[in-house]
Enzyme design. Structure first.
Site, short mmCIF file in Angstrom:
data_model
loop_
_atom_site.label_atom_id
_atom_site.label_comp_id
_atom_site.label_asym_id
_atom_site.label_seq_id
_atom_site.Cartn_x
_atom_site.Cartn_y
_atom_site.Cartn_z
N GLY A 174 84.61 42.24 56.24
CA GLY A 174 85.28 41.60 55.12
C GLY A 174 84.76 40.19 54.88
O GLY A 174 83.60 39.89 55.13
N LEU A 175 85.65 39.32 54.39
CA LEU A 175 85.31 37.93 54.06
C LEU A 175 84.15 37.87 53.07
O LEU A 175 83.23 37.06 53.20
CB LEU A 175 84.99 37.13 55.32
CG LEU A 175 86.14 36.95 56.33
CD1 LEU A 175 85.64 36.22 57.57
CD2 LEU A 175 87.31 36.21 55.71
N CYS A 176 84.18 38.76 52.08
CA CYS A 176 83.13 38.76 51.05
C CYS A 176 83.76 38.91 49.66
O CYS A 176 83.27 39.66 48.82
CB CYS A 176 82.09 39.84 51.31
SG CYS A 176 82.74 41.46 51.69
N GLY A 177 84.87 38.20 49.46
CA GLY A 177 85.51 38.20 48.15
C GLY A 177 86.07 39.56 47.77
O GLY A 177 86.58 40.30 48.60
N ALA A 224 77.88 38.02 48.27
CA ALA A 224 79.32 37.82 48.05
C ALA A 224 79.93 36.98 49.17
O ALA A 224 80.78 36.12 48.92
CB ALA A 224 80.03 39.17 47.96
#
Length: 294
Positions: free
Chosen positions: A88-91, A249
Site C-alpha cells: 500500500g501507501l501508494c495513494g 504513485a
C-alpha cells in the site's frame, strides 16, 4: 488544551514520520527509474506485436481461430484478470482498480452473467476477496506481482488459454494501471478474449503502410502461433506498467505526506510558541501583581 510537553511529543512524533516518508519517497524514486525504463521497452514490444497481429487479421480473410470467435465458451461467464500492487501507501492506485472491477461485475450481473477473478498483486486480492470470495474459483487465484516474471506469466497465460479452449468462459478482460507519468496513472481495461478485430480506421491505416511482409509457411499458421503469444505478452505488459505505476504513485503519495508533515510541524510549533509565550506572560503578570501588593 494540550500541555507544552504534549505538544513537544507531538512535534517529535511528526518529525519522525516525516523522516520515514522522505526515505520512502527516495526509495520509490530510485525504483521508479528502472521500472519506468522496463515498462517503456515492454510497451514498445507489445504494441509492435499487436500491430503485427492486427495486420495479419486484416490481410487474411476467413480465418478460423478460437481466439477470434465470439461464440466460443460459456457465454454467461467472463474471466477478469486484475493487476494491482503488493504493498500500500501508494495513494488511490489500488482502490481505483477495485472500483473499475466492481463496475464491470455490476454490468455483468445486470446482464445475468457471472465472473471469475484472477488477481496479480496482493492488494487487489485482499480488497476483492472480501467482496467476491466465490468468484475466485479459477485454477489460478492470486500471485504476488513481485514474484512474477515472464516465465511465470507464460504459465498463467497458458492455463487461462487451456481453460478457454475447454470452453469454460467466453471472454477475458484485463484491468491494470497504465503509467503515464509520476503524477498520473490511468486505469486501463483491455478485452483480450476474443481478440478484437481491426476497425475500419485500423484497416485503412494498415493499408496505407508501405511495408509489406511475407509469412511462411502461410498467414493462417503464423497467426495461430502468434495470437496466444500476443495474449501472454499483453498480460506481461500490464504487469510492467503496474510496477512502474506503483512506484510513481508511491513517490507522489510520500511527497504529499512529507509536505503535510512539514505543515503540521509548522502549525504545532506555532501553537507551542504561542502557548509558551502565554505561560511566560501569565507568570510575569503574577510576579508584577505580587510585587505591587507588597
Amino acid at each position: 488544551m494540550p500541555s507544552l510537553k504534549d505538544l513537544r511529543n507531538r512535534i517529535d512524533s511528526v518529525k519522525s514520520t516525516k523522516k520515514i516518508t522522505q526515505a520512502m519517497k527516495m526509495v520509490a524514486a530510485s525504483k521508479l527509474k528502472k521500472a519506468q525504463s522496463i515498462a517503456e521497452k515492454g510497451r514498445s514490444y507489445s504494441s509492435g506485436l499487436d500491430s503485427i497481429v492486427k495486420g495479419l487479421v486484416n490481410s487474411s480473410e476467413n480465418i478460423d481461430h478460437p481466439l477470434l470467435d465470439n461464440n466460443v465458451g460459456d457465454k454467461n461467464l467472463s474471466l477478469i484478470i486484475v493487476v494491482s500492487s503488493d504493498r500500500g501507501l501508494c495513494g488511490g492506485l489500488n482502490s481505483n482498480i477495485v472500483k473499475a472491477v466492481k463496475k464491470k461485475i455490476n454490468e455483468l450481473e445486470g446482464k445475468k452473467k457471472s465472473a471469475s477473478l484472477v488477481c496479480i498483486g496482493k492488494k487487489g486480492f485482499d480488497l476483492l476477496s472480501g467482496l467476491y470470495e466465490k468468484m475466485f474459483n479459477f485454477e489460478v487465484k492470486h500471485i504476488n506481482i513481485a514474484e512474477i516474471d515472464y516465465k511465470s506469466t507464460e504459465e498463467i497465460g497458458k492455463k487461462i488459454l487451456n481453460s478457454f479452449y475447454k470452453k469454460d468462459f467466453q471472454e477475458c478482460s484485463l484491468f491494470y494501471n497504465h503509467f503515464n507519468s509520476v503524477i498520473s496513472q490511468e486505469v486501463k481495461v483491455e478485452k483480450l478474449i476474443p481478440y478484437s478485430k481491426p476497425s475500419e480506421s485500423d484497416r485503412e491505416n494498415q493499408n496505407n503502410i508501405d511495408t509489406y511482409f511475407e509469412y511462411e509457411p502461410n498467414e493462417e499458421e503464423v497467426l495461430s502461433k502468434i495470437l496466444p503469444k500476443n495474449f501472454i505478452v499483453q498480460i506481461y505488459k500490464a504487469i510492467l506498467e503496474s510496477r512502474a505505476s506503483e512506484q510513481g504513485a508511491r513517490m507522489t503519495a510520500m511527497d504529499n505526506a512529507t509536505r503535510n508533515a512539514g505543515e503540521m510541524i509548522d502549525n504545532l510549533s506555532l501553537k507551542y510558541n504561542r502557548q509558551r509565550q502565554a505561560i511566560i506572560t501569565k507568570e510575569l503578570i503574577e510576579i508584577i501583581s505580587g510585587a505591587e501588593a507588597l
